[in-house]
Design a protein around this motif. Structure first.
Motif, mmCIF file in Angstrom:
data_model
loop_
_atom_site.group_PDB
_atom_site.id
_atom_site.type_symbol
_atom_site.label_atom_id
_atom_site.label_comp_id
_atom_site.label_asym_id
_atom_site.label_seq_id
_atom_site.Cartn_x
_atom_site.Cartn_y
_atom_site.Cartn_z
ATOM 1 N N GLN A 79 41.501 17.763 106.243
ATOM 2 C CA GLN A 79 40.584 18.691 105.526
ATOM 3 C C GLN A 79 40.219 18.192 104.361
ATOM 4 O OE1 GLN A 79 38.936 21.529 107.147
ATOM 5 N NE2 GLN A 79 37.746 20.988 105.347
ATOM 6 N N ARG A 80 41.385 17.933 103.395
ATOM 7 C CA ARG A 80 41.221 17.268 102.217
ATOM 8 C C ARG A 80 40.445 16.249 102.209
ATOM 9 N NH1 ARG A 80 47.313 17.930 99.581
ATOM 10 N NH2 ARG A 80 47.476 20.384 99.720
ATOM 11 N N ALA A 81 40.541 15.218 103.349
ATOM 12 C CA ALA A 81 39.620 13.928 103.336
ATOM 13 C C ALA A 81 38.121 14.501 103.435
ATOM 14 C CB ALA A 81 40.211 13.228 104.569
ATOM 15 N N ARG A 82 38.041 15.605 104.414
ATOM 16 C CA ARG A 82 36.500 15.995 104.881
ATOM 17 C C ARG A 82 36.034 16.576 103.584
ATOM 18 N NH1 ARG A 82 38.941 17.442 109.696
ATOM 19 N NH2 ARG A 82 39.151 19.774 108.938
ATOM 20 N N ASP A 83 36.695 17.347 102.928
ATOM 21 C CA ASP A 83 36.112 17.953 101.707
ATOM 22 C C ASP A 83 35.743 16.608 100.615
ATOM 23 O OD1 ASP A 83 36.637 20.495 102.794
ATOM 24 O OD2 ASP A 83 38.461 20.838 101.665
ATOM 25 N N PHE A 84 36.512 15.918 100.437
ATOM 26 C CA PHE A 84 36.330 14.893 99.473
ATOM 27 C C PHE A 84 35.122 14.288 99.985
ATOM 28 C CE2 PHE A 84 36.952 10.545 98.008
ATOM 29 C CZ PHE A 84 37.405 10.614 96.687
ATOM 30 N N ILE A 85 34.883 13.857 100.940
ATOM 31 C CA ILE A 85 33.703 13.119 101.513
ATOM 32 C C ILE A 85 32.617 13.959 101.454
ATOM 33 C CG2 ILE A 85 32.506 11.963 103.598
ATOM 34 C CD1 ILE A 85 35.546 11.252 104.507
ATOM 35 N N ARG A 86 32.622 15.305 101.814
ATOM 36 C CA ARG A 86 31.417 16.117 101.621
ATOM 37 C C ARG A 86 31.056 16.076 100.239
ATOM 38 N NH1 ARG A 86 29.565 20.870 104.115
ATOM 39 N NH2 ARG A 86 30.979 20.499 106.025
ATOM 40 N N ALA A 87 31.818 16.097 99.369
ATOM 41 C CA ALA A 87 31.468 16.296 98.123
ATOM 42 C C ALA A 87 30.662 15.053 97.460
ATOM 43 C CB ALA A 87 32.378 16.686 96.953
ATOM 44 N N ILE A 88 30.933 13.864 98.068
ATOM 45 C CA ILE A 88 30.248 12.640 97.776
ATOM 46 C C ILE A 88 28.981 12.754 98.508
ATOM 47 C CG2 ILE A 88 30.509 10.065 98.004
ATOM 48 C CD1 ILE A 88 33.443 10.191 96.963
ATOM 49 N N ILE A 89 28.935 13.138 99.760
ATOM 50 C CA ILE A 89 27.673 13.237 100.405
ATOM 51 C C ILE A 89 26.697 13.787 99.483
ATOM 52 C CG2 ILE A 89 26.677 14.234 102.349
ATOM 53 C CD1 ILE A 89 28.903 13.469 104.106
ATOM 54 N N ASP A 90 26.954 15.207 98.835
ATOM 55 C CA ASP A 90 26.256 15.957 98.117
ATOM 56 C C ASP A 90 25.624 15.184 96.944
ATOM 57 O OD1 ASP A 90 26.556 17.914 99.855
ATOM 58 O OD2 ASP A 90 28.245 18.793 98.818
ATOM 59 N N VAL A 91 26.721 14.414 96.049
ATOM 60 C CA VAL A 91 26.237 13.617 95.067
ATOM 61 C C VAL A 91 25.136 12.475 95.365
ATOM 62 C CG1 VAL A 91 26.991 12.174 93.266
ATOM 63 C CG2 VAL A 91 28.068 14.066 93.822
ATOM 64 N N ALA A 92 25.668 11.748 96.320
ATOM 65 C CA ALA A 92 24.802 10.700 96.902
ATOM 66 C C ALA A 92 23.383 11.051 97.455
ATOM 67 C CB ALA A 92 25.313 9.755 98.043
ATOM 68 N N ALA A 93 23.455 12.295 98.189
ATOM 69 C CA ALA A 93 21.997 12.829 98.425
ATOM 70 C C ALA A 93 21.101 13.222 97.380
ATOM 71 C CB ALA A 93 22.256 13.924 99.412
ATOM 72 N N GLY A 94 21.770 13.575 96.248
ATOM 73 C CA GLY A 94 20.888 13.835 95.236
ATOM 74 C C GLY A 94 19.993 12.631 94.519
ATOM 75 N N PHE A 95 20.833 11.298 94.774
ATOM 76 C CA PHE A 95 19.822 9.989 94.536
ATOM 77 C C PHE A 95 19.292 9.366 95.626
ATOM 78 C CE2 PHE A 95 23.280 11.138 91.528
ATOM 79 C CZ PHE A 95 22.699 10.755 90.273
ATOM 80 N N GLY A 96 18.935 10.168 96.618
ATOM 81 C CA GLY A 96 18.464 9.592 97.851
ATOM 82 C C GLY A 96 19.133 8.478 98.553
ATOM 83 N N ALA A 97 20.663 8.869 98.638
ATOM 84 C CA ALA A 97 21.422 7.547 99.079
ATOM 85 C C ALA A 97 22.386 8.185 100.125
ATOM 86 C CB ALA A 97 22.060 6.944 98.075
ATOM 87 N N PRO A 98 22.912 7.343 101.109
ATOM 88 C CA PRO A 98 23.957 7.782 102.112
ATOM 89 C C PRO A 98 25.325 7.737 101.302
ATOM 90 C CG PRO A 98 23.344 5.726 102.454
ATOM 91 C CD PRO A 98 22.602 5.961 101.287
#
Length: 271
Positions: free
Chosen positions: A90-109
């Motif tokens: 779960q910690r891994a998923r939460d860590f990745i989810r947060a980076i997905i959110d930041v990346a998406a703000g720059f139009g990136a995966p």
């Protein structure tokens, strides 16, 4: 196809396969001077990226973000999507989810590479793949909600025993319920595992969403024995228009590695 170069802002990854290690401002300035289209960023966590500062740097230098890696979750915390402990998964998923959110703000995966984990002595392959699928299903849907793919990178046999080649990886991803996951093809890993790189690229048609532009020795293209021309031809054949991103060692130094990369990219583009 477009060019990208890696910037790590994770101190624990100082010896990792990233070209620039002296901060976003320095890396972005160097990338722009050399003529790259974008940067790929390796942060220690999502909150390590000052989004306003990064956007200002990108705007000033007319660059994009190609992708953001999540591997620091493994490097720093030893978290993975296949850890036998559900708390750490779960910690891994939460860590990745947060980076997905930041990346998406720059139009990136976002990229999942080392955070996939591996089959360990206390874990069966069946369980590991079940947990991996659960994580990719959840995170792939989350990335898709932002209009971005989640990039899943198969690795060589020395880094994981889950998936090491294009075709089995594509079969696994195709079988997921989510349609938000694409495959990252890293030419360094492929040089170890694939008998025919262009054929492997063709096998990934419609699924390859990102390419790591690395030679057989994980240095800049042109420094090893990879025959890049047939690979570029195969990428064109499958209609790939994404980034060729240099996730490589800064050898003999960062500037030389970056310059060799952009020169190789331009030769490939012109051929």
């Amino acid at each position: 196809m477009r060019s990208a170069i890696t910037i790590s802002i994770t101190p624990q990854a100082r010896r990792g396969p990233f070209v620039f290690h002296d901060g976003l401002a320095d890396g972005i300035e160097q990338a722009a001077k050399l003529g790259f289209d974008a940067v790929e960023i390796f942060p220690p966590a999502a909150n390590a990226i000052d989004e306003a500062e990064l956007q200002g740097l990108l705007d000033h230098h007319s660059l994009k973000v190609a992708a953001i890696g999540t591997g620091a979750g493994w490097v720093i915390h030893n978290w993975s999507l296949t850890n036998p402990d559900p708390t750490f998964r779960q910690r891994a998923r939460d860590f990745i989810r947060a980076i997905i959110d930041v990346a998406a703000g720059f139009g990136a995966p976002a990229i999942i590479g080392s955070m996939q984990g591996k089959v360990d002595v206390d874990v069966t392959r069946e369980h590991a793949l079940e947990w991996l699928a659960e994580g990719l299903e959840e995170l792939g849907d989350h990335a898709a909600s932002h209009g971005q793919p989640l990039l899943y990178e198969f690795l060589n046999r020395y880094e994981t025993n889950l998936f090491n080649r294009v075709a089995p990886t594509v079969d696994f991803v195709r079988g997921l319920r989510t349609k938000g996951v694409k495959v990252l093809a890293d030419l360094f890993h492929m040089n170890i595992e694939e008998s025919d790189l262009p054929a492997a690229i063709r096998a990934g048609k419609d699924w390859i969403g990102h390419v790591h532009f690395a030679d057989s020795n994980r240095q800049a293209i042109g420094c090893g024995h990879t025959r890049i021309e047939p690979i570029i031809a195969a990428l064109r054949e499958i209609g790939y228009t994404g980034y060729l991103s240099a996730e490589i060692f800064p050898q003999p130094d960062a500037l030389t590695a970056a310059r060799q990369t952009i020169e190789s990219f331009r030769k490939c583009s012109a051929s």
